[in-house]
Structures are given as C-alpha cells and as structure tokens.
Design a protein around this motif. Structure first.
Motif, PDB file in Angstrom:
ATOM      1  N   GLU A 146      62.035  29.654  38.866  1.00 19.33           N
ATOM      2  CA  GLU A 146      61.449  29.052  40.062  1.00 19.33           C
ATOM      3  C   GLU A 146      60.569  30.051  40.811  1.00 19.33           C
ATOM      4  OE1 GLU A 146      62.823  26.992  44.298  1.00 19.33           O
ATOM      5  OE2 GLU A 146      64.307  27.450  42.747  1.00 19.33           O
ATOM      6  N   TRP A 147      60.947  31.355  40.788  1.00 24.75           N
ATOM      7  CA  TRP A 147      60.155  32.346  41.512  1.00 24.75           C
ATOM      8  C   TRP A 147      59.569  33.443  40.630  1.00 24.75           C
ATOM      9  CZ3 TRP A 147      62.968  36.701  40.664  1.00 24.75           C
ATOM     10  CH2 TRP A 147      64.373  36.594  40.619  1.00 24.75           C
ATOM     11  N   VAL A 148      59.870  33.447  39.346  1.00 24.17           N
ATOM     12  CA  VAL A 148      59.259  34.414  38.422  1.00 24.17           C
ATOM     13  C   VAL A 148      58.010  33.804  37.805  1.00 24.17           C
ATOM     14  CG1 VAL A 148      59.516  35.673  36.259  1.00 24.17           C
ATOM     15  CG2 VAL A 148      61.403  35.603  37.873  1.00 24.17           C
ATOM     16  N   ARG A 149      56.924  34.519  37.860  1.00 17.30           N
ATOM     17  CA  ARG A 149      55.683  34.058  37.250  1.00 17.30           C
ATOM     18  C   ARG A 149      55.405  34.741  35.924  1.00 17.30           C
ATOM     19  NH1 ARG A 149      57.080  30.719  39.644  1.00 17.30           N
ATOM     20  NH2 ARG A 149      56.352  29.813  41.604  1.00 17.30           N
ATOM     21  N   LYS A 150      55.804  36.004  35.784  1.00 12.93           N
ATOM     22  CA  LYS A 150      55.547  36.716  34.531  1.00 12.93           C
ATOM     23  C   LYS A 150      56.650  37.739  34.280  1.00 12.93           C
ATOM     24  CE  LYS A 150      50.501  36.505  35.039  1.00 12.93           C
ATOM     25  NZ  LYS A 150      49.255  37.310  35.214  1.00 12.93           N
ATOM     26  N   HIS A 151      57.038  37.900  33.008  1.00 13.94           N
ATOM     27  CA  HIS A 151      57.875  39.005  32.547  1.00 13.94           C
ATOM     28  C   HIS A 151      56.963  39.957  31.775  1.00 13.94           C
ATOM     29  CE1 HIS A 151      62.087  37.483  33.200  1.00 13.94           C
ATOM     30  NE2 HIS A 151      61.421  36.337  33.275  1.00 13.94           N
ATOM     31  N   ARG A 152      57.020  41.242  32.102  1.00 16.54           N
ATOM     32  CA  ARG A 152      56.145  42.198  31.437  1.00 16.54           C
ATOM     33  C   ARG A 152      56.919  43.455  31.034  1.00 16.54           C
ATOM     34  NH1 ARG A 152      53.389  38.477  30.838  1.00 16.54           N
ATOM     35  NH2 ARG A 152      51.242  38.100  31.509  1.00 16.54           N
ATOM     36  N   VAL A 153      56.525  44.031  29.889  1.00 16.98           N
ATOM     37  CA  VAL A 153      57.011  45.340  29.461  1.00 16.98           C
ATOM     38  C   VAL A 153      55.804  46.269  29.392  1.00 16.98           C
ATOM     39  CG1 VAL A 153      58.004  46.671  27.566  1.00 16.98           C
ATOM     40  CG2 VAL A 153      59.001  44.459  28.197  1.00 16.98           C
ATOM     41  N   ALA A 154      55.901  47.427  30.016  1.00 15.63           N
ATOM     42  CA  ALA A 154      54.787  48.360  30.116  1.00 15.63           C
ATOM     43  C   ALA A 154      54.980  49.540  29.178  1.00 15.63           C
ATOM     44  CB  ALA A 154      54.644  48.860  31.554  1.00 15.63           C
ATOM     45  N   GLU A 155      54.090  49.650  28.199  1.00 16.62           N
ATOM     46  CA  GLU A 155      54.036  50.818  27.304  1.00 16.62           C
ATOM     47  C   GLU A 155      55.361  51.062  26.572  1.00 16.62           C
ATOM     48  OE1 GLU A 155      51.283  52.481  26.773  1.00 16.62           O
ATOM     49  OE2 GLU A 155      50.120  52.768  28.614  1.00 16.62           O
ATOM     50  N   ASP A 156      56.187  50.014  26.411  1.00 14.30           N
ATOM     51  CA  ASP A 156      57.515  50.155  25.803  1.00 14.30           C
ATOM     52  C   ASP A 156      58.372  51.193  26.533  1.00 14.30           C
ATOM     53  OD1 ASP A 156      57.191  48.230  23.787  1.00 14.30           O
ATOM     54  OD2 ASP A 156      56.116  49.656  22.519  1.00 14.30           O
ATOM     55  N   LEU A 157      58.127  51.328  27.847  1.00 12.12           N
ATOM     56  CA  LEU A 157      58.843  52.318  28.638  1.00 12.12           C
ATOM     57  C   LEU A 157      59.657  51.688  29.775  1.00 12.12           C
ATOM     58  CD1 LEU A 157      56.051  55.037  28.905  1.00 12.12           C
ATOM     59  CD2 LEU A 157      58.205  55.245  27.644  1.00 12.12           C
ATOM     60  N   PHE A 158      59.099  50.688  30.450  1.00 11.31           N
ATOM     61  CA  PHE A 158      59.803  50.054  31.563  1.00 11.31           C
ATOM     62  C   PHE A 158      59.370  48.597  31.654  1.00 11.31           C
ATOM     63  CE2 PHE A 158      55.974  51.955  33.367  1.00 11.31           C
ATOM     64  CZ  PHE A 158      55.441  50.937  34.149  1.00 11.31           C
ATOM     65  N   ALA A 159      60.019  47.864  32.550  1.00 11.02           N
ATOM     66  CA  ALA A 159      59.755  46.428  32.681  1.00 11.02           C
ATOM     67  C   ALA A 159      59.413  46.094  34.122  1.00 11.02           C
ATOM     68  CB  ALA A 159      60.982  45.627  32.239  1.00 11.02           C
ATOM     69  N   TYR A 160      58.705  44.992  34.299  1.00 11.49           N
ATOM     70  CA  TYR A 160      58.473  44.493  35.652  1.00 11.49           C
ATOM     71  C   TYR A 160      58.274  42.987  35.627  1.00 11.49           C
ATOM     72  CZ  TYR A 160      53.384  44.587  34.628  1.00 11.49           C
ATOM     73  OH  TYR A 160      52.133  44.392  34.091  1.00 11.49           O
TER      74      TYR A 160
END
Length: 280
Positions: A146-160
């Motif tokens: 309902e409030w998440v628009r995107k799941h992202r992983v950055a450089e295989d190091l961290f998530a946001y």
C-alpha cells in the motif's frame, strides 16, 4: 588493498574534503527550501538530468565556490548513490580524482572502481553482518504494498525502498531499525527512501583510504543523514545543514558545526566553510 599509496601526492593540497551530495551540496526541486520571495531567490545551476529532465541543482555561487575548492583541496564526492546514479551528476570544475559511491562500497579513481577496495569491502561484509539476501527477504515480507512503490538493491551491497511518506507507518520504520540492528545493519529514512545498509559499509573507511593515498592529514566533511554520521565523526572538522535526519534528531558532536542554513543555501555555506578551513 594496495600496499603503496596509489596516486599519492606530496606537496599538493593539504586537506581531503569529503562531502555528501544529495541535500548537502546538490538539491532536488522539492529540497531547495527557498523561503524568500521569488524575485530574491538565487540563480540555480542544473547539475543533474535524468530521462531528459532537470533533477538536481546548486546555486551559481555554490558552483563557483566548488570550482575554487578544487584548487585548494582534494574534493571527494562521498555519496550513497550507485555508480550509475553518481554518473548522472555533472559538477562544476574538473572531475574529482577520487569519488566514493554506494556508501563506501566503491572507491572511484579517475572514474574507475578500485578492485582492491572492492575485495576489502566484500571481506568485511562477509565477516561482520547478516547477508544481503536475508535483509531483502525481510523487506519484501514485511513492507506493505500500500505504501511501497519500489524495492531496490544497490550494487549488490545494500537495499532501499521508495515509499509514500504520507502512508508510511512510523512504527514500521522503528521495528525495522531494531531488527536490522541485531543483524549488523542500520536503517536510514531520507525523503521517500528507506535505506538498509550494512554497518561495516561506511563512508568514513573509504575517506580514510583516500587520505592515505593522497598523503593528507586533514579531513573535512559534511552531510545531513544518519548515513553521514560516521563520516562527520571521522573528520577533523565537519558541518551539517539545518535539515535532514541529523538536524531533526538534534544530533551533534564536538567537531561538527550545526549550521542555521537550510536547503540549497546550506550548500553554499558548507562550501565557504570548506574553503576557509582548507586554507587555514
């Protein structure tokens, strides 16, 4: 890591100036925080475009100051952005010799990620914190669509996550931070993004490596978010604007100056402070 100071330079600038970018030196339209009448607003320079649209800005005065800083110190952009996201930015003046991306996960030398640094980072993460996969699975399981628009992983190091702030439950962020703390990770809420970053992945470690390679002994820093706290604490002198996570929480340290300026004008003030301190 390299055993000799690659790119070391004696007789050059005496200071390393490591600064966060977003909401510290450069600002989106939403983050400009210009409160004066339109006719009194400073002239802005676009320093980033994305999909053919202007995205980030600094004042024209700040652009001049940044070019001046490059003649005085080793200016090191120090960002949580990925290398691709950093590559969209076109800062005034010559391209910095060193840049730090992915919250310290990549040390760029003349635009190329240093492989020795990458290996050292991978070793630290494997030894000191829970794996990325465990964190991304927890985010997908507990974050509400309902409030998440995107799941992202950055450089295989961290998530946001990219979220709708108006719908985001504050308690969920607090629960996530507690869960992450027990696994050697930290959580930071910046604008519409919630970052989950391994604690061993720090900007300060990469900045220390730059100082070693350049042979400098004075480190100056600036930043506005929780992910900048380790950088500010590691710097000999630091500055934080009057906005962002650190200002909102009242965070401070003896060597860190809390500025009164907010928004894009804080970027101007930070650059003036950098220049004065590097010349002192």
């Amino acid at each position: 890591m390299t055993t000799s100071p690659a790119g070391s330079h004696t007789g050059g600038p005496r200071a390393v100036v490591a600064s966060d970018l977003d909401r510290t030196l450069i600002y989106s339209t939403a983050a400009l925080a210009l409160t004066m009448p339109d006719q009194d607003a400073p002239r802005l320079l676009c320093v980033e475009t994305h999909e053919h649209r202007p995205l980030s800005f600094m004042t024209e005065t700040a652009a001049e100051l940044l070019a001046e800083l490059g003649d005085t110190a080793w200016f090191v952009p120090t960002t949580t952005r990925t290398r691709a996201q950093y590559g969209r930015i076109s800062l005034p003046g010559p391209a910095p010799r060193y840049a730090i991306c992915a919250n310290g996960g990549h040390l760029l030398v003349d635009g190329v990620s240093d492989p020795d640094w990458q290996r050292a980072v991978a070793t630290r993460l494997a030894e000191r914190c829970a794996p990325l996969g465990e964190v991304t699975e927890h985010l997908r399981r507990t974050a509400d669509p309902e409030w998440v628009r995107k799941h992202r992983v950055a450089e295989d190091l961290f998530a946001y996550l990219v979220v709708e702030r108006d719908l985001l439950p504050p308690q969920w962020v607090k629960d996530l931070a507690e869960w992450a703390e027990n696994r050697g990770w930290t959580v930071s809420l910046q604008g519409r993004k919630i970052y989950a970053v391994p604690k061993p992945l720090t900007k300060s470690a990469a900045v220390h490596e730059v100082a070693r390679r350049t042979g400098t002994h004075l480190v100056l820093g600036a930043g506005d978010s929780l992910l900048d706290a380790d950088l500010l604490l590691a710097a000999d002198r630091g500055w934080r604007p009057n906005h962002g996570e650190l200002a909102d929480s009242g965070w401070g340290a003896p060597t860190v100056v809390p500025l009164v300026e907010r928004g894009v004008l804080a970027g101007e003030r930070i650059l003036r402070e950098f220049i004065a301190a590097a010349r002192d």
